[in-house]
Design a protein around this motif. Structure first.
Motif, PDB file in Angstrom:
ATOM      1  N   VAL A   1       0.963  -1.185  -0.141  1.00  0.00           N
ATOM      2  CA  VAL A   1      -0.024   0.050   0.047  1.00  0.00           C
ATOM      3  C   VAL A   1       0.946   1.363  -0.076  1.00  0.00           C
ATOM      4  N   PHE A   2       1.949   1.360   0.735  1.00  0.00           N
ATOM      5  CA  PHE A   2       2.929   2.419   0.922  1.00  0.00           C
ATOM      6  C   PHE A   2       4.026   2.550   0.086  1.00  0.00           C
ATOM      7  N   SER A   3       4.433   1.784  -1.047  1.00  0.00           N
ATOM      8  CA  SER A   3       5.473   1.474  -1.770  1.00  0.00           C
ATOM      9  C   SER A   3       4.965   2.176  -3.193  1.00  0.00           C
ATOM     10  N   THR A   4       6.183   2.762  -3.860  1.00  0.00           N
ATOM     11  CA  THR A   4       5.982   3.278  -5.163  1.00  0.00           C
ATOM     12  C   THR A   4       6.927   2.851  -6.081  1.00  0.00           C
TER      13      THR A   4
ATOM     14  N   SER B   1      10.618   3.208  -4.231  1.00  0.00           N
ATOM     15  CA  SER B   1      10.352   3.556  -2.949  1.00  0.00           C
ATOM     16  C   SER B   1       9.880   2.459  -2.277  1.00  0.00           C
TER      17      SER B   1
ATOM     18  N   THR C   1      11.357   5.679   4.446  1.00  0.00           N
ATOM     19  CA  THR C   1      11.152   5.396   3.007  1.00  0.00           C
ATOM     20  C   THR C   1      12.514   5.188   2.350  1.00  0.00           C
TER      21      THR C   1
END
Lengths: 498, 280
Positions: free
Chosen positions: B126-129, B141, B271
């Motif tokens: 959910v929180f990686s890109t 990231s 991050t």
């Protein structure tokens, strides 16, 4: 710079790679473009240029020639108050209530204005800060425009950025930026803050205020409502007054870890949100199986980019023993070919040191390296007589305890150590309170993932170094800072989630 | 004559073991009728420092464990907790809770663990890109744990607050040293026993009992602690924690209450962005 040196390779005769030592073989190629620079700049508050309340000014000096470029008003506490008041009013009445879509269009407009006058801005950036025109023209200013362009598009899409939550702006952001990438740091700070609906008071560094003041002109031309962006050049006292101002909701700072700690202490007990982008002492690891010639280019880019005035510079080089002799030999040969001199010459690789003060700090730390027993080597370029310059420098026989290994030099000075095993390299790489960036060179993919995962730092370059992009989050672990700038993650510091 | 009950000695939980405080100090806890329940360890600065050493040692292995494994271990804690629900209920009641609120608190603690167990292998997605950089590079990231976190658990609840404070921190691969509620310390040590039988590696969670006022300056200034979570509303304590955080740019989370929320995991995550050229 990596790409630049590749271009240069094509030009040089294949038989002798060294014929341009000391810049020989290149005729001077100065960038020539008409620039519009005033003799004096006021503070930019509430959409207008105004004199500082104290009436004080300071000189912005070209570090390559020591000539005064312009007189700039010096913000004091009363000016900080005025600027924060203007920002608060603009937030309450105009920028906060404005639909994201409209805010975004202002930022797109600003991005375009920067693109149109990019060359002029690049020249002024090089004159004011000493960086080679190739860097300001090909890296700094294009990234500035790209940053505004990227965040402009976020302004009406914040509902998609935080899963399960909505985001709202914080209010007034107080932002303090350094002298190494003057306009780029302004863009990193302004673009996400404005896109999220905050208004801003920005304090540029005292040695490099000019492109920020030129940006203020573009903000007027873009007709961004008055008070949304206020730019107040000044010294540390103005920065401190801004950070401590009770009506500032958010503090963003890029600079030294020492000042960063003072800021974190100053906002303790308040409701202020803060992000800090601080110092670094990046480990740059070269393994036996690395592509050596590319790695040497990467090392050069890592430490000599922007005269080493880079918080994420690859200032600690670790070379695996099997290739150490070869890497150091090739590195020295490459360093001899670097063109040190006129920042406005398109051939220049290394420009001027930003200020006399910074030059002194570099000299001090290099002296400590010699005194502590490290082995100094400098390339043989002749340095210009006027201005502030430093030769590309490396140290071998360095130890973990040396100051040149532990402390951020912020200059073109590389400390080299060797290692045998991957484990040793990782342990040494992490043996620092910093954790901003790191680099790894190897042709083995599984080793890249193992090592990039193990290095405790926020940005890791594998088989490349010193690359930046508005979509790519940047920021440190440990004492290198808190929060991220760039990318989706760069929105979080400028919003409150609900 | 009826059988004499065997009482329990409440000790600390450090590095997977149950030592007494090195200081030899204690403070008594009584039930509402004034009967002695336990002489609880008055944890010291030295106990905290020992616990940080244990937490640091355990953190590397814990963050290297697969997300699936961390998820299963968190779920395993929930299983063990459910199994000891009766004991914890009794302890909470002996400390003054009503049977109904004690029951609710234990069930909330179990459910919170299940909630965060499920997040362990999902927050990263959910929180990686993957970042579309304008050059020929692959760039991504993802969150990584901050390291060792000192936690001041909520004072009002002995169990659900404690569990709700610890779960998001260890879910992301951090280790922690947690100071339990001073007046409701018994369930904390029982929770240590549960952790000890739940495949949680020793040192990942360390539990201290003692005085917030006494330990706050030390827990907020230790240079090998990367983050501090504080549950409470004492403005002066918050000020001290935030000011001391500047010593090593420590991450700080200040909360009124615990909450099932993935953003609580992210408070103590960093991050990391990685670049690699694309080419042949």
């Amino acid at each position: 710079m990596l790409q630049e040196s590749k271009t240069k390779k094509k030009k040089k005769p294949p038989t002798d790679p060294h014929d341009f030592v000391h810049g020989a073989g290149f005729a001077p190629a100065p960038e020539s473009i008409a620039i519009r620079l005033n003799k004096a700049y006021g503070l930019f508050i509430n959409g207008r240029f105004v004199k500082a309340s104290t009436g004080k000014t300071f000189d912005s000096v070209n570090p390559a020639t020591e000539e005064v470029l312009a007189k700039v008003s010096q913000a004091g506490k009363a000016d900080v108050n005025k600027a924060v008041k203007a920002a608060r009013k603009a937030y309450d009445e105009v920028w906060g209530p404005m639909p994201g879509r409209e805010r975004g269009k202002y930022l797109f407009r600003l991005a375009r204005l920067i693109q149109e006058r990019a060359r002029e801005f690049a020249v002024i950036e090089s004159m004011d800060g000493g960086k080679p025109i190739r860097e300001s023209r090909d890296v700094d200013i294009p990234l500035v425009a790209a940053h505004f362009f990227y965040y402009a598009g976020w302004a009406d899409k914040l509902d998609y950025a935080f899963p399960g939550r909505k985001a709202r702006p914080l209010g007034v952001a107080g932002q303090v930026i350094p002298w190494n990438f003057p306009l780029l740091m302004a863009a990193w700070k302004l673009a996400p803050a404005l896109a999220c609906g905050n208004t801003v008071v920005l304090k540029p560094a005292e040695t490099t205020p000019l492109t920020a003041m030129k940006l203020a002109e573009l903000i007027q031309e873009a007709e961004i409502p008055e008070g949304v962006v206020n730019i107040i050049p000044g010294y540390g006292d103005a920065g401190a007054a801004l950070v401590e101002h009770p009506d500032v909701d958010k503090v963003a700072f890029t600079g030294s870890t020492e000042v960063g700690k003072r800021i974190q202490g100053a906002v303790a007990g308040t409701k202020k949100k803060f992000t800090l982008e601080l110092g670094g002492k990046a480990a740059h690891l070269i393994f036996n199986d690395a592509p050596i010639d590319q790695a040497v280019e990467g090392i050069v880019n890592g430490i000599f980019f922007n005269q080493g005035h880079v918080c994420c510079a690859g200032s600690r080089l670790f070379v695996q023993e099997g290739v150490a002799a070869e890497v150091i030999r090739k590195l020295k040969r490459r360093m001899e070919t670097l063109v040190v001199g006129d920042p406005l010459d398109k051939n220049t690789d290394i420009g001027a040191i930003n200020s006399a003060e910074q030059l002194e700090r570099i000299k001090l730390l290099v002296n400590s390296g010699e005194q502590e027993g490290a082995c100094l080597w400098q390339s043989g370029q002749r340095l210009p007589k006027k201005g502030y310059w430093y030769k590309p420098t490396l140290f071998t026989d360095t130890a973990q305890s040396h100051r040149i290994v532990q402390e951020e030099i912020f200059g073109p000075v590389l400390a080299i150590q060797t290692f045998r095993t991957v484990k040793e390299a990782i342990t040494k790489a992490n043996n620092t309170p910093y954790g901003l960036s790191g680099g790894v060179w190897t042709d083995k993919g599984s080793k890249i993932f193992k090592v990039t995962h193990a290095i405790r730092a926020g940005v890791i370059w594998a088989n490349t170094f010193n690359k930046f992009d508005p979509t790519s989050p940047f920021g440190g672990y440990k004492e290198s800072g808190v929060g991220r700038e760039g990318g989706l993650q760069g929105l979080a510091p400028y919003v409150e989630l609900y | 004559m009826s059988r004499v009950a065997v009482r329990k000695t409440y000790k600390l939980y450090i590095g997977g073991k149950f030592p007494r405080t090195e200081s030899g100090r204690y403070y008594p806890l009584y039930d509402p009728e004034g009967k002695l329940l336990a002489n609880v360890c008055q944890g010291s600065r030295k106990d905290f420092r020992n616990a940080v050493v244990a937490a640091r040692k355990a953190q590397v292995g814990w963050s290297a464990a697969t997300a699936y494994l961390r998820s299963q271990i968190l779920y395993r804690i929930a299983e063990m907790l459910e199994g000891r629900a009766g004991q914890l209920r009794d302890e909470l009641v002996s400390l003054g809770s009503t049977p109904r609120s004690a029951e609710k608190e234990v069930m909330t603690a179990v459910d919170t663990l299940v909630y965060f167990a499920g997040w362990a292998d999902k927050y990263s997605q959910v929180f990686s890109t993957v970042n579309p950089v304008a050059s020929s590079h692959f760039n991504f990231s993802m969150p990584e744990p901050t390291g060792v976190i000192a936690i001041f658990a909520p004072q009002e609840t002995g169990l659900s607050g404690l569990v709700g404070a610890i779960a998001p921190v260890i879910c992301g691969g951090n280790s922690c040293v947690t100071l339990a509620s001073e007046t409701r310390a018994l369930p904390a040590i029982t929770f240590g026993e549960i952790l000890n039988s739940s495949d949680v590696p020793g040192g990942v969670v360390n539990l201290l009992t003692g005085s917030v006022e006494e330990l706050l300056p030390h827990m907020s200034s230790h240079m090998d602690v990367n983050g501090v979570a504080y549950y409470g509303e004492d403005a002066q304590a918050i000020q001290v924690i935030q000011a001391n955080a500047a010593l090593n740019i420590r991450r700080v989370g200040i909360y009124d209450t615990v909450k099932e929320d993935p953003y609580r995991i992210m408070t103590f995550m960093e991050t990391k962005t990685t670049w690699h050229p694309v080419g042949v």
